[in-house]
Each structure stands twice: as structure tokens, then as C-alpha cells.
Design an enzyme around this catalytic site. Structure first.
Site, PDB file in Angstrom:
ATOM      1  N   VAL A   1       7.409 -21.658  -4.555  1.00  0.00           N
ATOM      2  CA  VAL A   1       6.736 -22.972  -4.499  1.00  0.00           C
ATOM      3  C   VAL A   1       6.096 -23.220  -5.865  1.00  0.00           C
ATOM      4  O   VAL A   1       5.349 -22.385  -6.374  1.00  0.00           O
ATOM      5  CB  VAL A   1       5.686 -23.012  -3.364  1.00  0.00           C
TER       6      VAL A   1
ATOM      7  N   CYS B   1       0.834  -1.210   0.000  1.00  0.00           N
ATOM      8  CA  CYS B   1       0.000   0.000   0.000  1.00  0.00           C
ATOM      9  C   CYS B   1       0.871   1.263   0.000  1.00  0.00           C
ATOM     10  O   CYS B   1       0.439   2.321  -0.439  1.00  0.00           O
ATOM     11  CB  CYS B   1      -0.894   0.032   1.232  1.00  0.00           C
TER      12      CYS B   1
ATOM     13  N   ASN C   1      -4.452  -8.963   6.421  1.00  0.00           N
ATOM     14  CA  ASN C   1      -3.895  -9.022   7.776  1.00  0.00           C
ATOM     15  C   ASN C   1      -4.849  -9.702   8.748  1.00  0.00           C
ATOM     16  O   ASN C   1      -4.448 -10.547   9.551  1.00  0.00           O
ATOM     17  CB  ASN C   1      -3.563  -7.612   8.266  1.00  0.00           C
TER      18      ASN C   1
HETATM   19  C1  LIG Z   1      -0.006   0.012  -5.024  1.00  0.00           C
HETATM   20  C2  LIG Z   1      -0.880  -0.659  -4.029  1.00  0.00           C
HETATM   21  C3  LIG Z   1      -1.576   0.086  -3.093  1.00  0.00           C
HETATM   22  C4  LIG Z   1      -2.393  -0.551  -2.168  1.00  0.00           C
HETATM   23  N1  LIG Z   1      -3.066   0.202  -1.251  1.00  0.00           N
HETATM   24  C5  LIG Z   1      -3.863  -0.394  -0.338  1.00  0.00           C
HETATM   25  C6  LIG Z   1      -4.509   0.367   0.652  1.00  0.00           C
HETATM   26  O1  LIG Z   1      -4.347   1.589   0.707  1.00  0.00           O
HETATM   27  N2  LIG Z   1      -5.309  -0.278   1.549  1.00  0.00           N
HETATM   28  C7  LIG Z   1      -5.471  -1.652   1.525  1.00  0.00           C
HETATM   29  O2  LIG Z   1      -6.194  -2.199   2.380  1.00  0.00           O
HETATM   30  N3  LIG Z   1      -4.845  -2.405   0.594  1.00  0.00           N
HETATM   31  C8  LIG Z   1      -4.051  -1.809  -0.331  1.00  0.00           C
HETATM   32  N4  LIG Z   1      -3.383  -2.572  -1.260  1.00  0.00           N
HETATM   33  C9  LIG Z   1      -3.616  -4.027  -1.302  1.00  0.00           C
HETATM   34  C10 LIG Z   1      -2.703  -4.775  -0.336  1.00  0.00           C
HETATM   35  O3  LIG Z   1      -1.374  -4.416  -0.550  1.00  0.00           O
HETATM   36  C11 LIG Z   1      -2.881  -6.263  -0.556  1.00  0.00           C
HETATM   37  O4  LIG Z   1      -4.233  -6.574  -0.335  1.00  0.00           O
HETATM   38  C12 LIG Z   1      -2.028  -7.089   0.390  1.00  0.00           C
HETATM   39  O5  LIG Z   1      -0.677  -6.871   0.148  1.00  0.00           O
HETATM   40  C13 LIG Z   1      -2.349  -8.566   0.204  1.00  0.00           C
HETATM   41  O6  LIG Z   1      -1.520  -9.309   1.031  1.00  0.00           O
HETATM   42  P1  LIG Z   1      -1.270 -10.840   0.662  1.00  0.00           P
HETATM   43  O7  LIG Z   1      -0.347 -11.367   1.696  1.00  0.00           O
HETATM   44  O8  LIG Z   1      -2.550 -11.521   0.435  1.00  0.00           O
HETATM   45  O9  LIG Z   1      -0.580 -10.807  -0.773  1.00  0.00           O
HETATM   46  P2  LIG Z   1       0.792 -10.108  -1.270  1.00  0.00           P
HETATM   47  O10 LIG Z   1       1.064  -8.854  -0.542  1.00  0.00           O
HETATM   48  O11 LIG Z   1       0.702 -10.065  -2.753  1.00  0.00           O
HETATM   49  O12 LIG Z   1       1.861 -11.178  -0.849  1.00  0.00           O
HETATM   50  C14 LIG Z   1       1.926 -12.427  -1.460  1.00  0.00           C
HETATM   51  C15 LIG Z   1       3.385 -12.839  -1.457  1.00  0.00           C
HETATM   52  O13 LIG Z   1       3.474 -14.170  -1.942  1.00  0.00           O
HETATM   53  C16 LIG Z   1       4.627 -14.301  -2.739  1.00  0.00           C
HETATM   54  N5  LIG Z   1       4.378 -15.449  -3.597  1.00  0.00           N
HETATM   55  C17 LIG Z   1       3.420 -15.577  -4.545  1.00  0.00           C
HETATM   56  N6  LIG Z   1       3.464 -16.787  -5.094  1.00  0.00           N
HETATM   57  C18 LIG Z   1       4.466 -17.449  -4.485  1.00  0.00           C
HETATM   58  C19 LIG Z   1       5.013 -18.762  -4.624  1.00  0.00           C
HETATM   59  N7  LIG Z   1       4.502 -19.633  -5.497  1.00  0.00           N
HETATM   60  N8  LIG Z   1       6.053 -19.111  -3.831  1.00  0.00           N
HETATM   61  C20 LIG Z   1       6.584 -18.232  -2.934  1.00  0.00           C
HETATM   62  N9  LIG Z   1       6.117 -16.978  -2.775  1.00  0.00           N
HETATM   63  C21 LIG Z   1       5.063 -16.605  -3.538  1.00  0.00           C
HETATM   64  C22 LIG Z   1       4.720 -12.963  -3.456  1.00  0.00           C
HETATM   65  O14 LIG Z   1       6.045 -12.700  -3.872  1.00  0.00           O
HETATM   66  C23 LIG Z   1       4.244 -11.995  -2.385  1.00  0.00           C
HETATM   67  O15 LIG Z   1       5.318 -11.434  -1.660  1.00  0.00           O
HETATM   68  C24 LIG Z   1      -2.527  -1.960  -2.188  1.00  0.00           C
HETATM   69  C25 LIG Z   1      -1.824  -2.718  -3.143  1.00  0.00           C
HETATM   70  C26 LIG Z   1      -1.006  -2.087  -4.045  1.00  0.00           C
HETATM   71  C27 LIG Z   1      -0.262  -2.914  -5.049  1.00  0.00           C
END
Ligand SMILES: Cc1cc2nc3c(=O)[nH]c(=O)nc-3n(C[C@H](O)[C@H](O)[C@H](O)COP(=O)(O)OP(=O)(O)OC[C@H]3O[C@@H](n4cnc5c(N)ncnc54)[C@H](O)[C@@H]3O)c2cc1C
Length: 460
Positions: A81, A44, A313
Site C-alpha cells: 500500500v 520472534c 497480537n
Molecule cells: C528477531 C526478532 C525477535 C523478536 N522476539 C520477540 C519476542 O521474543 N517477544 C515479543 O513479544 N516480540 C518479539 N519480537 C517483536 C515482534 O516480532 C513484533 O512486535 C511483531 O512482529 C509486530 O507485529 P506487527 O504485526 O505489528 O508488525 P510486523 O510483524 O512487522 O508486520 C507488519 C507487516 O506489514 C507489512 N507491511 C508494512 N508496510 C506495508 C505496506 N505499506 N503494504 C503492505 N504491507 C506492509 C510488512 O511486510 C510486515 O509483514 C521480535 C522481533 C524480531 C525482529
């Protein structure tokens, strides 16, 4: 017992940390695979780091791999993975840095791979300077490109959703000429209704961002390995960097390839405790959280994919508590979100008109213009609040705000009203705070509730 985590950000590491809090290393071994260079980072914050408001990239990292290791979590960075064997209960990962393959058995598997930016075929060309944004590695790549030689001067952002708009602001703040292309008549169509989107468009135009709506992209041009332009029916826009803000989709290919069933949105189906579910109920020892899961919209009752950090989270925490032997649930979402472009703030909760219609509601809408402070108090600025209420009952179905000066955070009181199924009439009596520096004597939320109540009564 062993927990294997796939994905080292919000969903995955929240789960790992909660499980570790409840079960020490003597009772639970935790191995976390992350294919990128960072753990527990704020995606974010990427637009604010790229735009210069945040100076240091590492400020976006809440917990480094070393910090996780100190808590007894075996974090394997640059490990992707590539397969999950549910029968043998093991994952296969590629070591992207050193090469080679590792196999890791598990009792519990936490699937938290996030989402992937939608990248149409025309954007998949062999040229640098074309970026989707999801991970901090993506942000790092954009930052490096902006510092590369020759220094990019012209940016085209394709897609006027909240990530596109935030990235457009970031580029403007770095001094680039920015054009934002949106195929719908108004920007932020997934966030707010077109009448509120029109306010965003008008405001964006005054910020140094050229915005083109009803815009179609036919392709990208490139030369010497770098992107040079965006082809549209109205001609080619020169571009030294192209950012794709076309939305994201759940990163669930690995799960699907491993025979794990997906929901209608393409996300993993989970129960209240974040256990992945198939046709016969929860799959033993399989958990998921974050952008890769499908959740339930508590107002429409429909399955939805709402990729936000706030949910990732919470869901990760719930999964981790349950993995650690506790009991926690994630009931679903009501679609609350907030963003800003320069000084303009945009927020929503509940359903938009389009979403309410799709869900089958009959509804009325009311929009009011008010101010952030008492009209006479210095610094008062205008804001618009729109409420959507069910026709028969007056139930608050959704709300949208466009304004300045922390106008958008008023969405939280509206979110509480939606969450608690209040009617707009009940809301007219809410005991909200007032003093001239903070609001007019009638807070804009109360004025909007009054107008929406009138609309409900008028609709019979
Ligand atoms: C520019 C931007 C602004 C945002 N602003 C907001 C905001 O203001 N408010 C809000 O609530 N949300 C916001 N978001 C959304 C928020 O960042 C995401 O919802 C959050 O990061 C999701 O977390 P996650 O752990 O599900 O996925 P991710 O953060 O995508 O993490 C998944 C991780 O898994 C890893 N991964 C994937 N596949 C594999 C694999 N096969 N093996 C090993 N590792 C792997 C990736 O490298 C990544 O690091 C924003 C997103 C972006 C891009």
C-alpha cells in the site's frame, strides 16, 4: 461493509481473524495487503531458525495466506500500500510481483505496518550482507546470505539490545566468529540497568561472542558488492555479514504522508479500543495495532513505543473485536519482556532505574543473588533479581532478572505484582510455590521483596 488491512502479520491478521469470527463474509468483506511473502509469522522465531534450533522456516508461519483465504479473507500478497486517501476512503497498492496498481475502497481501515529497523546513513551502502531484522522476509534474506558463496565466516552484530544479542547467539550457533558492538558501557541498556547489563556482558563473553562495549562505528567497507568490514576508531573489523540491532521505529510514514497524525514517539495514537485518534478524537473507521502504534506505560503514565509481538497480537485482537461490533480494550503496557542468550536468561517488567527517574519517581533498589532450585538439589544455578520500589510507598515499580534454568519466567509473577500495584512489603507474604527441584524454600522473588522492603524502611 469492507475492511481493508495493511500488513499481514500479528497486528493486522489478528484483527482480520477476530472481525471475521464475528461477521461472516456476507456481512463483512475483508481485503488484506501484505508486501512480503508471508502472513501471520513469528518474527520472534527468526533467531532460532537462523541458529538452527528450529529446522523449518515454515514452522514459523502460524497461518498461511491460503489458510486465511479459506476463512474468507482476501489476502493480496506482494502488494504494498503506497497511499491512503481518507476523504475518498480508499487505498492505493502496488503489485510488487506482477506490476500495476490497485485501488480498494474501505469502510474500516486496519493499519498494521509494523516497525522498520533503524538504519543509519553509514549502513546505507550498495553492498550485500548488511541486514536489519523485522520481517520473515528479512530472516529469509539473512538465511540465504549465510548459505551464499563464499560462505560468510565472520559476523559483526551492531547493537547489543535483545535482537542484537539473539542474532549474535544465532550466528555463534551456526559456527560463525561473532563480534557484538555496543556503544553503551553495557549491553541491553534498553532492557535492564547497567549493573544487570554487566552480568549479561560477563556471561556473553564466555559464550564465544566477542563483545565490545563503548564501541563506535564509523562506517562499513565493501568490495565486489559484498560487505567486508566494520570501521571503528580502533581499526576495521573484518565482516562477511553485518546485522543491525540498533532498534526499530514505527513504520508510520505512509500514515503521516496521508495526513494521519502521529504521537510523540512517532507511533500512531490510539484509544483504548485501538481506534486511531487525532486532535479531535477517534478518526472514523481507522484502526491500528502492533509495532506501528504508540501505547501508554501504566507505571510511568507516559506514551511509549514498545514493539513486541505480545502487544501486537492483543491489540490486533481488540481492534478486530471492535470492528466486528463487539467491545474490547487494550489498557497499555508495563514493559514486561524476556530473552535469552545461550543459557543466560534476561527479563524485566515495569520501569528500570533510568525510566523511574525520568518518570519522576523517588525510589530504592535492592538486588539479591539466589538459586533456581534448593542449593543442595542437582542443577541449581545462580540468578540475580533486582527490584525497584517507590521510596515513600514501597510500590513495586520494576523488576529485572538475570539467570539460568527458567529463572526469567519468574518475571511473570513480578509483572502481576506491578500490574496490581502491590508494595514490596505485601509481596513478602505472597503464597509462592516451593519444592527443592523448583526453588529454594525462600523463593528468590520473596528474598528480593524482603530486601527491597528493608531498603524502603531504611529510606524512611
Ligand atoms: C528477531 C526478532 C525477535 C523478536 N522476539 C520477540 C519476542 O521474543 N517477544 C515479543 O513479544 N516480540 C518479539 N519480537 C517483536 C515482534 O516480532 C513484533 O512486535 C511483531 O512482529 C509486530 O507485529 P506487527 O504485526 O505489528 O508488525 P510486523 O510483524 O512487522 O508486520 C507488519 C507487516 O506489514 C507489512 N507491511 C508494512 N508496510 C506495508 C505496506 N505499506 N503494504 C503492505 N504491507 C506492509 C510488512 O511486510 C510486515 O509483514 C521480535 C522481533 C524480531 C525482529
Amino acid at each position: 461493509m469492507k475492511l481493508v488491512v495493511i500488513g499481514g502479520d500479528a497486528g493486522g491478521m489478528s484483527a482480520a481473524s477476530q472481525a471475521r469470527k464475528r461477521l461472516g463474509p456476507d456481512r463483512l468483506e475483508i481485503v488484506a495487503f501484505e508486501r512480503g511473502h508471508f502472513t501471520s509469522y513469528s518474527a520472534c522465531g527468526i533467531p532460532y531458525w537462523i541458529g538452527g534450533a528450529v529446522k523449518d522456516r515454515d514452522a514459523l508461519v502460524a497461518r498461511s495466506p491460503e489458510a486465511h483465504r479459506k476463512s474468507g479473507i482476501d489476502v493480496r500478497m506482494r502488494h504494498e500500500v503506497v497511499a491512503i486517501d481518507l476523504d475518498r476512503r480508499e487505498v492505493i497498492a502496488h503489485d510488487l510481483a506482477a506490476g500495476g496498481e490497485v485501488r480498494e475502497g474501505f469502510d474500516h481501515l486496519m493499519y498494521a505496518t509494523g516497525a522498520v529497523p533503524i538504519t543509519p546513513g553509514w549502513a546505507q551502502i550498495p553492498a550485500g550482507g548488511i541486514f536489519g531484522v523485522q520481517t520473515l522476509d528479512d530472516g529469509d534474506a539473512i538465511h540465504s546470505w549465510l548459505d551464499s558463496d563464499p560462505k560468510p565466516r565472520r559476523a559483526v552484530v551492531i547493537g547489543g539490545g535483545y535482537i542484537g544479542v539473539e542474532m549474535a547467539e544465532a550466528m555463534v550457533n551456526r559456527g560463525l566468529e561473532v563480534t557484538l558492538l555496543e556503544k553503551a558501557p553495557e549491553p541491553m541498556r534498553a532492557t535492564v540497568d547497567p549493573d544487570m547489563g554487566a552480568r549479561v556482558r560477563e556471561a556473553i563473553s564466555g559464550l564465544g561472542i566477542k563483545i565490545r562495549t563503548n564501541a563506535h562505528v564509523e562506517g562499513l567497507e565493501h568490495k565486489d558488492g559484498r560487505v567486508t568490514g566494520v570501521v571503528t576508531p580502533d581499526g576495521t573489523l573484518p565482516a562477511d555479514i553485518v546485522v543491525l540491532g540498533l532498534g526499530v521505529q514505527p513504520n508510520t510514514k505512509l500514515a503521516a504522508d496521508s495526513g494521519i497524525p502521529l504521537g510523540v514517539t512517532g507511533g500512531l495514537r490510539v484509544d483504548l479500543r485501538m481506534r486511531v485518534t487525532g486532535p479531535d478524537g477517534p478518526i472514523e473507521g481507522l484502526w491500528a495495532a502492533g509495532d506501528c502504534v504508540q501505547t501508554k506505560h501504566l507505571v510511568s503514565g507516559q506514551p511509549v513505543h514498545v514493539p513486541l509481538g505480545t502487544h501486537a497480537n492483543k491489540q490486533g485482537r481488540v481492534a478486530g473485536i471492535n470492528i466486528g461490533g463487539g467491545y474490547a480494550t487494550f489498557p497499555g503496557v508495563i514493559g514486561t519482556a524476556v530473552t535469552k542468550v545461550c543459557a543466560l536468561e534476561v527479563a524485566r517488567t515495569g520501569l528500570t532505574e533510568k525510566e523511574a527517574k525520568l518518570a519522576g519517581y523517588a525510589f530504592v533498589s535492592a538486588t539479591v543473588e539466589s538459586t533456581s532450585r534448593a542449593g543442595y538439589y542437582p542443577g541449581a544455578s545462580s540468578m540475580a533479581i533486582k527490584l525497584i520500589a517507590e521510596k515513600r510507598t514501597g510500590l513495586l515499580l520494576g523488576a529485572q532478572i538475570v539467570g539460568r534454568e527458567e529463572a526469567a519466567k519468574r518475571i511473570d509473577s513480578l509483572a502481576i505484582a506491578v500490574w496490581n500495584k502491590m508494595t514490596v512489603e505485601e509481596m513478602t507474604a505472597l503464597d509462592l510455590s516451593y519444592a527443592p527441584p523448583f526453588s529454594p524454600v525462600w523463593d528468590p522473588v520473596l528474598i528480593a521483596a524482603r530486601k527491597a522492603t528493608d531498603a524502603v524502611h531504611a529510606a524512611g
